[in-house]
Each structure stands twice: as structure tokens, then as C-alpha cells.
Design a protein around this motif. Structure first.
Motif, PDB file in Angstrom:
ATOM      1  N   ILE A   1       0.841  -1.200   0.000  1.00  0.00           N
ATOM      2  CA  ILE A   1       0.000   0.000   0.000  1.00  0.00           C
ATOM      3  C   ILE A   1       0.876   1.249   0.000  1.00  0.00           C
ATOM      4  N   LYS A   2       1.911   1.243   0.829  1.00  0.00           N
ATOM      5  CA  LYS A   2       2.804   2.399   0.915  1.00  0.00           C
ATOM      6  C   LYS A   2       3.650   2.554  -0.341  1.00  0.00           C
ATOM      7  N   ALA A   3       4.060   1.440  -0.934  1.00  0.00           N
ATOM      8  CA  ALA A   3       4.874   1.501  -2.153  1.00  0.00           C
ATOM      9  C   ALA A   3       4.103   2.133  -3.301  1.00  0.00           C
ATOM     10  N   GLU A   4       2.778   1.995  -3.276  1.00  0.00           N
ATOM     11  CA  GLU A   4       1.935   2.562  -4.323  1.00  0.00           C
ATOM     12  C   GLU A   4       1.554   4.013  -4.030  1.00  0.00           C
ATOM     13  N   LYS A   5       2.097   4.563  -2.937  1.00  0.00           N
ATOM     14  CA  LYS A   5       1.838   5.955  -2.541  1.00  0.00           C
ATOM     15  C   LYS A   5       0.342   6.249  -2.412  1.00  0.00           C
ATOM     16  N   SER A   6      -0.378   5.280  -1.865  1.00  0.00           N
ATOM     17  CA  SER A   6      -1.815   5.434  -1.669  1.00  0.00           C
ATOM     18  C   SER A   6      -2.095   6.404  -0.529  1.00  0.00           C
ATOM     19  N   ASN A   7      -3.241   7.095  -0.613  1.00  0.00           N
ATOM     20  CA  ASN A   7      -3.666   7.993   0.465  1.00  0.00           C
ATOM     21  C   ASN A   7      -4.425   7.253   1.558  1.00  0.00           C
ATOM     22  N   LEU A   8      -4.547   5.941   1.435  1.00  0.00           N
ATOM     23  CA  LEU A   8      -5.222   5.154   2.460  1.00  0.00           C
ATOM     24  C   LEU A   8      -4.391   5.147   3.739  1.00  0.00           C
ATOM     25  N   THR A   9      -5.057   5.312   4.868  1.00  0.00           N
ATOM     26  CA  THR A   9      -4.395   5.288   6.171  1.00  0.00           C
ATOM     27  C   THR A   9      -4.589   3.910   6.786  1.00  0.00           C
ATOM     28  N   VAL A  10      -3.484   3.285   7.183  1.00  0.00           N
ATOM     29  CA  VAL A  10      -3.526   1.894   7.648  1.00  0.00           C
ATOM     30  C   VAL A  10      -3.447   1.804   9.164  1.00  0.00           C
ATOM     31  N   VAL A  11      -4.388   1.057   9.745  1.00  0.00           N
ATOM     32  CA  VAL A  11      -4.371   0.737  11.173  1.00  0.00           C
ATOM     33  C   VAL A  11      -4.206  -0.767  11.301  1.00  0.00           C
ATOM     34  N   MET A  12      -3.156  -1.208  11.979  1.00  0.00           N
ATOM     35  CA  MET A  12      -2.894  -2.630  12.118  1.00  0.00           C
ATOM     36  C   MET A  12      -3.741  -3.223  13.255  1.00  0.00           C
ATOM     37  N   ILE A  13      -4.242  -4.430  13.032  1.00  0.00           N
ATOM     38  CA  ILE A  13      -4.962  -5.179  14.064  1.00  0.00           C
ATOM     39  C   ILE A  13      -4.020  -6.261  14.551  1.00  0.00           C
ATOM     40  N   SER A  14      -3.740  -6.272  15.854  1.00  0.00           N
ATOM     41  CA  SER A  14      -2.753  -7.224  16.367  1.00  0.00           C
ATOM     42  C   SER A  14      -3.295  -8.025  17.538  1.00  0.00           C
ATOM     43  N   GLY A  15      -2.810  -9.269  17.635  1.00  0.00           N
ATOM     44  CA  GLY A  15      -3.032 -10.061  18.835  1.00  0.00           C
ATOM     45  C   GLY A  15      -1.987  -9.651  19.854  1.00  0.00           C
ATOM     46  N   HIS A  16      -2.123 -10.128  21.085  1.00  0.00           N
ATOM     47  CA  HIS A  16      -1.206  -9.708  22.146  1.00  0.00           C
ATOM     48  C   HIS A  16       0.255  -9.985  21.796  1.00  0.00           C
ATOM     49  N   GLY A  17       0.516 -11.139  21.199  1.00  0.00           N
ATOM     50  CA  GLY A  17       1.891 -11.506  20.869  1.00  0.00           C
ATOM     51  C   GLY A  17       2.468 -10.727  19.708  1.00  0.00           C
ATOM     52  N   ASP A  18       1.629  -9.950  19.027  1.00  0.00           N
ATOM     53  CA  ASP A  18       2.076  -9.209  17.845  1.00  0.00           C
ATOM     54  C   ASP A  18       2.377  -7.744  18.140  1.00  0.00           C
ATOM     55  N   ILE A  19       2.296  -7.325  19.392  1.00  0.00           N
ATOM     56  CA  ILE A  19       2.483  -5.917  19.721  1.00  0.00           C
ATOM     57  C   ILE A  19       3.834  -5.370  19.248  1.00  0.00           C
ATOM     58  N   PRO A  20       4.945  -6.080  19.505  1.00  0.00           N
ATOM     59  CA  PRO A  20       6.235  -5.559  19.003  1.00  0.00           C
ATOM     60  C   PRO A  20       6.230  -5.377  17.485  1.00  0.00           C
ATOM     61  N   LYS A  21       5.645  -6.337  16.779  1.00  0.00           N
ATOM     62  CA  LYS A  21       5.559  -6.234  15.325  1.00  0.00           C
ATOM     63  C   LYS A  21       4.648  -5.086  14.918  1.00  0.00           C
ATOM     64  N   ALA A  22       3.564  -4.879  15.658  1.00  0.00           N
ATOM     65  CA  ALA A  22       2.648  -3.784  15.351  1.00  0.00           C
ATOM     66  C   ALA A  22       3.344  -2.444  15.514  1.00  0.00           C
ATOM     67  N   VAL A  23       4.130  -2.308  16.573  1.00  0.00           N
ATOM     68  CA  VAL A  23       4.887  -1.070  16.777  1.00  0.00           C
ATOM     69  C   VAL A  23       5.865  -0.867  15.628  1.00  0.00           C
ATOM     70  N   GLU A  24       6.505  -1.947  15.204  1.00  0.00           N
ATOM     71  CA  GLU A  24       7.469  -1.870  14.106  1.00  0.00           C
ATOM     72  C   GLU A  24       6.803  -1.424  12.814  1.00  0.00           C
ATOM     73  N   THR A  25       5.538  -1.820  12.586  1.00  0.00           N
ATOM     74  CA  THR A  25       4.853  -1.446  11.348  1.00  0.00           C
ATOM     75  C   THR A  25       4.643   0.060  11.245  1.00  0.00           C
ATOM     76  N   MET A  26       4.644   0.749  12.375  1.00  0.00           N
ATOM     77  CA  MET A  26       4.471   2.199  12.330  1.00  0.00           C
ATOM     78  C   MET A  26       5.679   2.858  11.673  1.00  0.00           C
ATOM     79  N   LYS A  27       6.836   2.204  11.767  1.00  0.00           N
ATOM     80  CA  LYS A  27       8.011   2.699  11.055  1.00  0.00           C
ATOM     81  C   LYS A  27       7.868   2.478   9.553  1.00  0.00           C
ATOM     82  N   GLU A  28       7.029   1.513   9.183  1.00  0.00           N
ATOM     83  CA  GLU A  28       6.782   1.221   7.767  1.00  0.00           C
ATOM     84  C   GLU A  28       5.661   2.078   7.201  1.00  0.00           C
ATOM     85  N   GLY A  29       5.038   2.901   8.063  1.00  0.00           N
ATOM     86  CA  GLY A  29       4.007   3.808   7.563  1.00  0.00           C
ATOM     87  C   GLY A  29       2.611   3.584   8.096  1.00  0.00           C
TER      88      GLY A  29
END
Length: 208
Positions: free
Chosen positions: A68-96
């Protein structure tokens, strides 16, 4: 403006859709069981929020976010995470990603984050339109006018510009007047904002 829910869990998709349908977002919600299904719908050119699960078979949420970010879309992304995915979810904010929300999420939390994300997406869309307009406007200038504009943005005086370009100060003044006319601006600050908006997106066309 749309809300796209991408989650392989049928129960999560359906419950989230029902929740959002209880708000004034009811007419703009679409759901997808996978990233591939979402991309097949060709929706990257739209404006809105994507609720995106991190863990999915095939193309996972991080892969979908990056595309989505590579295509320069104006869509705003909110990640849905399980408890064990919190570190990965935080990391995705660096990806946009704009934010993330943890399962099981409360009704008010999901409504609030979607509302915020829609506002961010709308602003991004408006800025993109302004940038395109600025680029088109700048393209009207002749090569010499563009040279003069570059010098003006550097903050150089007319006589200095004239010296550097090997033209008369009067010619610089004429070019400056034509530049302002073509760009439809009335002041140097407006000219500078338009210039940077077209070039880097760091400025806005707010009135002076």
C-alpha cells in the motif's frame, strides 16, 4: 471515503463491520478475507482507512502494508494485532502504519481510531491534490522563468539574480511579474510555498 477491513478471521470481520455500521460509517465499509482479495479490487486510488490484521496466511499484514505504501496510496492503515504481535505492530508504524489496535478491542477504541484515520487520509488526499496542482502550475514556466524562480526561492535580490544569470535587473523584474501571474500568487511567500509544495510537499498554500 471508505473503511476496508482485511482479516482472515470471519468473526472479526463481521463483528467489526457490524460495529462500524452502527455509526455514520455504515455506507462505506468493505471487507476482505485476504490482502490478495483487497488488491484484486483495485482500491488503492481511493481515500479512507484500512483495518489490517497482522497475521494472515499468504500475504501477511506487513506485506500488505508495504505494498500500500509503495503505491503511494492515500489510504491510512491501522494494524490489528493479537497480544503476541504488539512488538511487530509497533514496528509497522516505522513502515508507515498510522496506528495499531490490539485484539480484543473495545467498541469505542475501534470507532475512535477509524475516525482519526479517516481524517488523516482526507488530509493526505487534499495535500496530494494541492501538490499535483502546484506541479502543473510550475510546469507552465519557461526554462528562464524557472531559473529566476529558483533564485528567488534562494532569497536572492533581483540585482544578484541579474548578475548570476547575466541579464538586466529590469529583465529579472519582468520575469518575476510573469512568474507570479502564471502561478497565480500575489506575494513572494505564496510563491515560495507553491514552489516547495511542488518540489517536496513540505509546504502548504495557506493564505499569507
Amino acid at each position: 471515503m471508505y473503511v476496508y477491513i482485511i482479516d482472515d478471521d470471519d468473526a472479526v470481520r463481521e463483528s467489526t463491520q457490524l460495529l462500524l455500521e452502527s455509526t455514520d460509517l455504515s455506507e462505506i465499509i468493505k471487507t476482505f478475507p485476504s490482502g490478495d482479495d483487497f488488491f484484486s479490487a483495485d482500491l488503492l486510488g481511493t481515500t479512507g482507512c484500512v483495518l489490517l490484521d497482522i497475521r494472515m496466511p499468504g500475504m501477511n499484514g506487513v506485506d500488505v502494508l508495504k505494498k500500500i505504501k509503495a503505491e503511494k496510496s492515500n489510504l491510512t492503515v491501522v494494524m490489528i494485532s493479537g497480544h503476541g504481535d504488539i512488538p511487530k505492530a509497533v514496528e509497522t508504524m516505522k513502515e508507515g502504519a498510522y496506528s495499531f489496535i490490539e485484539k480484543p478491542f473495545s467498541d469505542i477504541d475501534i470507532i475512535n481510531v477509524v475516525t482519526e484515520a479517516l481524517s488523516v487520509s482526507q488530509t493526505s488526499h487534499e495535500q496530494a491534490e494541492l501538490r499535483q496542482k502546484a506541479e502543473a502550475t510550475i510546469s507552465k514556466l519557461t526554462p528562464r522563468e524557472k531559473e529566476v524562480l529558483d533564485k528567488l526561492v534562494e532569497g536572492l535580490l533581483n540585482k544578484v539574480i541579474a548578475y548570476e544569470l547575466g541579464i538586466s535587473t529590469r529583465t529579472v523584474e519582468v520575469h518575476r511579474a510573469r512568474i507570479m501571474e502564471k502561478l497565480e500568487v500575489k506575494s513572494l511567500p505564496e510563491m515560495v510555498r507553491l514552489y516547495f509544495l511542488a518540489g517536496t510537499g513540505d509546504a502548504t498554500l495557506a493564505p499569507v
